[in-house]
Scaffold this motif. Structure first.
Motif, PDB file in Angstrom:
ATOM      1  N   ILE A 132       0.906  -1.134  -0.228  1.00  0.00           N
ATOM      2  CA  ILE A 132       0.050   0.088  -0.137  1.00  0.00           C
ATOM      3  C   ILE A 132       0.886   1.146  -0.238  1.00  0.00           C
ATOM      4  N   LYS A 133       2.123   1.303   0.650  1.00  0.00           N
ATOM      5  CA  LYS A 133       2.943   2.440   0.888  1.00  0.00           C
ATOM      6  C   LYS A 133       3.420   2.550  -0.675  1.00  0.00           C
ATOM      7  N   ASN A 134       3.908   1.359  -1.189  1.00  0.00           N
ATOM      8  CA  ASN A 134       4.731   1.675  -2.471  1.00  0.00           C
ATOM      9  C   ASN A 134       3.472   2.196  -3.660  1.00  0.00           C
ATOM     10  N   LEU A 135       2.282   1.893  -3.491  1.00  0.00           N
ATOM     11  CA  LEU A 135       1.209   2.251  -4.371  1.00  0.00           C
ATOM     12  C   LEU A 135       0.896   3.687  -4.080  1.00  0.00           C
ATOM     13  N   GLY A 136       1.553   4.404  -2.941  1.00  0.00           N
ATOM     14  CA  GLY A 136       1.070   5.537  -2.720  1.00  0.00           C
ATOM     15  C   GLY A 136      -0.472   5.953  -2.134  1.00  0.00           C
ATOM     16  N   TRP A 137      -0.910   4.681  -1.683  1.00  0.00           N
ATOM     17  CA  TRP A 137      -2.234   4.829  -1.399  1.00  0.00           C
ATOM     18  C   TRP A 137      -2.314   5.121  -0.027  1.00  0.00           C
ATOM     19  N   MET A 138      -1.335   5.855   0.953  1.00  0.00           N
ATOM     20  CA  MET A 138      -1.493   5.993   2.317  1.00  0.00           C
ATOM     21  C   MET A 138      -2.224   7.063   2.394  1.00  0.00           C
ATOM     22  N   ASP A 139      -3.199   7.195   3.492  1.00  0.00           N
ATOM     23  CA  ASP A 139      -3.989   8.411   3.716  1.00  0.00           C
ATOM     24  C   ASP A 139      -4.890   8.832   2.532  1.00  0.00           C
ATOM     25  N   SER A 140      -5.511   7.551   2.183  1.00  0.00           N
ATOM     26  CA  SER A 140      -6.547   7.446   0.998  1.00  0.00           C
ATOM     27  C   SER A 140      -7.524   6.426   1.526  1.00  0.00           C
ATOM     28  N   LEU A 141      -8.746   6.482   0.741  1.00  0.00           N
ATOM     29  CA  LEU A 141      -9.704   5.516   1.129  1.00  0.00           C
ATOM     30  C   LEU A 141      -9.397   4.244   0.290  1.00  0.00           C
ATOM     31  N   LEU A 142      -8.541   4.269  -0.966  1.00  0.00           N
ATOM     32  CA  LEU A 142      -8.653   3.157  -1.828  1.00  0.00           C
ATOM     33  C   LEU A 142      -8.034   1.973  -0.956  1.00  0.00           C
ATOM     34  N   PRO A 143      -7.000   2.082  -0.103  1.00  0.00           N
ATOM     35  CA  PRO A 143      -6.871   0.569   0.532  1.00  0.00           C
ATOM     36  C   PRO A 143      -7.882   0.091   1.375  1.00  0.00           C
ATOM     37  N   LEU A 144      -9.002   0.902   1.795  1.00  0.00           N
ATOM     38  CA  LEU A 144     -10.189   0.402   2.182  1.00  0.00           C
ATOM     39  C   LEU A 144     -11.178  -0.309   1.267  1.00  0.00           C
ATOM     40  N   MET A 215      -6.512   1.798  10.715  1.00  0.00           N
ATOM     41  CA  MET A 215      -5.692   2.191  11.496  1.00  0.00           C
ATOM     42  C   MET A 215      -4.317   2.219  10.891  1.00  0.00           C
ATOM     43  N   LEU A 216      -4.065   1.118  10.026  1.00  0.00           N
ATOM     44  CA  LEU A 216      -2.933   1.057   9.435  1.00  0.00           C
ATOM     45  C   LEU A 216      -2.518   2.114   8.371  1.00  0.00           C
ATOM     46  N   TYR A 217      -3.514   2.210   7.795  1.00  0.00           N
ATOM     47  CA  TYR A 217      -3.389   3.432   6.329  1.00  0.00           C
ATOM     48  C   TYR A 217      -3.916   4.755   6.424  1.00  0.00           C
ATOM     49  N   ILE A 218      -4.478   5.289   7.579  1.00  0.00           N
ATOM     50  CA  ILE A 218      -5.334   6.428   7.566  1.00  0.00           C
ATOM     51  C   ILE A 218      -4.685   7.257   8.802  1.00  0.00           C
ATOM     52  N   ASN A 219      -4.088   8.456   8.502  1.00  0.00           N
ATOM     53  CA  ASN A 219      -3.574   9.492   9.553  1.00  0.00           C
ATOM     54  C   ASN A 219      -4.388  10.347   9.901  1.00  0.00           C
ATOM     55  N   ASN A 220      -4.833  11.003   8.610  1.00  0.00           N
ATOM     56  CA  ASN A 220      -5.554  12.378   8.270  1.00  0.00           C
ATOM     57  C   ASN A 220      -6.944  11.934   9.011  1.00  0.00           C
ATOM     58  N   SER A 221      -7.264  12.939  10.123  1.00  0.00           N
ATOM     59  CA  SER A 221      -8.710  12.553  10.841  1.00  0.00           C
ATOM     60  C   SER A 221      -9.774  12.935   9.856  1.00  0.00           C
ATOM     61  N   ALA A 222      -9.611  13.802   8.981  1.00  0.00           N
ATOM     62  CA  ALA A 222     -10.767  13.894   8.001  1.00  0.00           C
ATOM     63  C   ALA A 222     -11.283  12.671   7.202  1.00  0.00           C
ATOM     64  N   LEU A 223     -10.299  11.633   7.040  1.00  0.00           N
ATOM     65  CA  LEU A 223     -10.758  10.550   6.364  1.00  0.00           C
ATOM     66  C   LEU A 223     -11.103   9.272   7.138  1.00  0.00           C
ATOM     67  N   LYS A 224     -11.045   9.426   8.608  1.00  0.00           N
ATOM     68  CA  LYS A 224     -11.163   8.451   9.851  1.00  0.00           C
ATOM     69  C   LYS A 224     -12.719   7.920   9.627  1.00  0.00           C
ATOM     70  N   PRO A 225     -12.808   6.384   9.153  1.00  0.00           N
ATOM     71  CA  PRO A 225     -14.230   5.865   9.292  1.00  0.00           C
ATOM     72  C   PRO A 225     -14.531   5.856  10.633  1.00  0.00           C
ATOM     73  N   LEU A 226     -15.840   5.676  10.710  1.00  0.00           N
ATOM     74  CA  LEU A 226     -16.331   5.653  12.145  1.00  0.00           C
ATOM     75  C   LEU A 226     -15.820   4.763  13.191  1.00  0.00           C
ATOM     76  N   PRO A 227     -15.641   3.433  12.845  1.00  0.00           N
ATOM     77  CA  PRO A 227     -15.034   2.507  13.884  1.00  0.00           C
ATOM     78  C   PRO A 227     -13.666   3.100  14.503  1.00  0.00           C
ATOM     79  N   LEU A 228     -12.565   3.708  13.689  1.00  0.00           N
ATOM     80  CA  LEU A 228     -11.692   4.123  13.836  1.00  0.00           C
ATOM     81  C   LEU A 228     -11.833   5.206  14.855  1.00  0.00           C
ATOM     82  N   TYR A 229     -12.727   6.107  14.417  1.00  0.00           N
ATOM     83  CA  TYR A 229     -12.981   7.384  15.449  1.00  0.00           C
ATOM     84  C   TYR A 229     -13.339   6.979  16.909  1.00  0.00           C
ATOM     85  N   LEU A 230     -14.269   5.916  16.736  1.00  0.00           N
ATOM     86  CA  LEU A 230     -14.963   5.138  17.995  1.00  0.00           C
ATOM     87  C   LEU A 230     -13.649   4.703  18.864  1.00  0.00           C
TER      88      LEU A 230
END
Lengths: 291, 290
Positions: A132-144, A215-230
């Motif tokens: 996922i890191k090599n694809l440049g997909w960190m902090d995006s919704l694509l890996p989900l 949790m692994l791929y998203i740090n940007n809090s604007a992209l956090k899905p509900l379970p991660l926020y919870l």
């Protein structure tokens, strides 16, 4: 068969009804306590006196959750993810299962094995993360959305279902000159509605509940899905935002707000589950009788 | 033939997201450096595996994994069977459906929600369970941070989540038991308890064996998501399992190569166990998962 009630019947009936009622009560208590807390006053919560009924009933915690910007954003992200990831996955599954259900076409057996092998062996957490890191997909919704769309277990379920559809139905369409794609969408898929409904629901619940990848791929809090926020507000006591307008939610406590967030994020499942239960149960039956 | 074309999207996803990560496991045999990339990193042979075998912390983790899994199997495996037997004795359909809805629902909640529910109810001060204990004059227990209690919490919470749902498969199996056998047993004078013991239970025994064997095959998965959410450093000594260890070593401490080696150990042993389990199930009952 009708017979007189013996002492044995009374004993077995009592064990069954009382035993199962106790089970059900055990299943309910953790919920009832959290529901009660989300409607209780801050003094009742702080003094630890909330049992399974609300004390000092009020709606402030609920109000806090609903007006919270972070909650709203993560709720929207989760709705979007659940819809898009589920539709994409089901599309891939019903499409891929079709050629795999045609045992007579050349080379399909080894291809099927290549799919099945991945159910039992995988690269594991770190190689997936690096990909996922090599694809440049960190902090995006694509890996989900993309990597888990190919659900091999579901493909096998749908493939077995396709195999049970009489070949003659497809043959007559083929004689009329229909392409495989047409046959799949016009004949096979409409006949497979029960199994598709089942995998659709399982996939949707899985996506709604999924937090680990986020949790692994998203740090940007604007992209956090509900379970991660919870997860963040449960595990990190500091991360609950103080309400900006204290008057509107005079009964604010972090604990009440947490309880209310848990309830609101479970609500979609609680509301839908009783009505769609039968599809889940058919699903587990189909999964268990094959082989 | 255009049938092959329909396979293309699935095959691409399969190769990129299942087989490329399998290629990625070669970093277990390298000293992986993020900047050098997978190909550019130095080979170190079996160094990471030797480290794993010699490491005391991995020994603890491996032991925890087995202990937690076996607790879960011994305590939780029989419960769905009992539930199914009891449900079978309930003849009031509406009440039965109602109970079934309640006890299967927790399966559909995420571990995050479960964590929220149990962190709340088990809280040291003000938690419902401890309030009840205090009411009976007992001291509060710190369920989630006391190493003596932690495994119990893991077993209980996974039971709470899964036993009701797992019972469904047995309920289905019981529905398939030949009704004539019950009538024959009744004529022979068997009461309901004897019928349960001599008709229902033998009728579902092959299902029980298949599920037990499969469950044993999954013994290395002790509940990674559950533990990652519920544990804390004070209970690492009893709660750290292979899955959580891979996460902490790999993504916490950036020891990518070592964590991948642990992951490979896990996948290979897990794969062998599943294959053996399936083989055993085929031998004993003639049923298997493929």
């Amino acid at each position: 068969m009708r017979y007189k009630k013996h002492a044995e019947d009374w004993i077995i009936d009592s064990i069954a009804y009382i035993g199962m009622s106790l089970f059900a009560i055990t299943a309910l208590i953790p919920f009832l306590n959290v529901v009660a807390k989300s409607f209780s006053s801050n003094t009742a919560i702080i003094s630890g006196k909330v049992g399974i009924f609300p004390k000092g009933f009020n709606l402030d915690s609920m109000k806090y959750v609903i007006i919270s910007k972070e909650f709203q954003s993560s709720f929207r992200i989760s709705i979007f993810l659940t819809v898009v990831a589920t539709l994409f996955s089901v599309f891939i599954v019903v499409l891929t299962a079709y050629p795999l259900s045609k045992k007579h076409i050349k080379g399909i057996k080894p291809i099927l094995l290549i799919f099945i092998f991945t159910m039992f062996f995988g690269g594991g957490m770190i190689p997936n993360y690096l990909l996922i890191k090599n694809l440049g997909w960190m902090d995006s919704l694509l890996p989900l959305i993309v990597p888990n769309a190919l659900n091999v277990f579901n493909i096998i379920l749908v493939k077995s279902y396709y195999e049970s559809i009489p070949e003659s139905l497809e043959e007559s369409a083929r004689l009329d000159g229909a392409s495989n794609l047409t046959i799949l969408f016009r004949i096979v898929i409409p006949l497979s509605k029960p199994i598709i409904a089942t995998i659709l629901l399982f996939t949707a619940v899985g996506n709604w509940n999924s937090w680990f990848e986020a949790m692994l791929y998203i740090n940007n809090s604007a992209l956090k899905p509900l379970p991660l926020y919870l997860r963040d507000i449960i595990m990190l006591a500091t991360s609950i935002e103080q309400p900006t307008d204290m008057d509107a939610v005079a009964n604010f406590t972090a604990e009440g707000a947490r309880a209310a967030t848990i309830i609101v994020s479970t609500l979609p499942i609680l509301l839908v589950y009783p009505f769609v239960q039968k599809y889940f149960i058919t699903g587990i039956m189909i999964g268990s009788v094959k082989g | 033939m255009d049938l092959y074309l329909l396979l293309v999207p699935g095959l691409i996803l399969l190769l990129v997201f299942k087989y490329v990560p399998m290629y990625g496991i070669i970093i277990a045999f390298k000293d992986f450096d993020l900047n050098a990339g997978i190909l550019g990193s130095k080979w170190v042979g079996l160094y990471n595996f030797r480290r794993l075998i010699e490491s005391a912390s991995f020994g603890v983790v491996f032991k925890n994994t087995l202990i937690i899994s076996f607790y879960k199997i011994i305590i939780l495996f029989p419960i769905p069977i009992i539930i199914a037997l009891l449900m079978n004795e309930m003849k009031r359909m509406h009440f039965k459906k109602f109970i079934q809805t309640i006890i299967t629902l927790p399966h559909f909640l995420s571990w995050v929600v479960l964590t929220g529910l149990f962190v709340n109810i088990l809280a040291f001060s003000g938690g419902f369970v401890n309030e009840v204990l205090n009411m009976f004059g007992l001291d509060s227990i710190s369920f989630l941070t006391n190493p003596k209690m932690f495994r119990g919490v893991l077993v209980f919470t996974s039971g709470w989540k899964e036993v009701g749902w797992s019972a469904i498969i047995y309920i289905a199996a019981i529905a398939g038991v030949d009704q004539e056998q019950y009538e024959a047993a009744y004529i022979d004078g068997a009461g309901r308890f004897k019928q349960m013991l001599h008709v229902t239970l033998p009728g579902i025994s092959s299902t029980i064996i298949v599920l037990l064997v499969l469950r044993l095959g999954g013994v290395l998965e002790a509940g990674t998501e559950q533990i990652l959410l519920l544990y804390s450093p004070t209970v690492y000594s009893v709660g750290d399992v292979i899955g959580t260890y891979v996460y902490r070593m790999g993504l916490g401490e950036m020891q990518y190569s070592y964590a991948t080696a642990v992951g490979i150990f896990n996948s290979v042993v897990g794969f062998i166990l599943v294959i053996c389990g399936n083989f055993a199930s085929k031998k004993i009952t003639g049923k298997s998962i493929w």
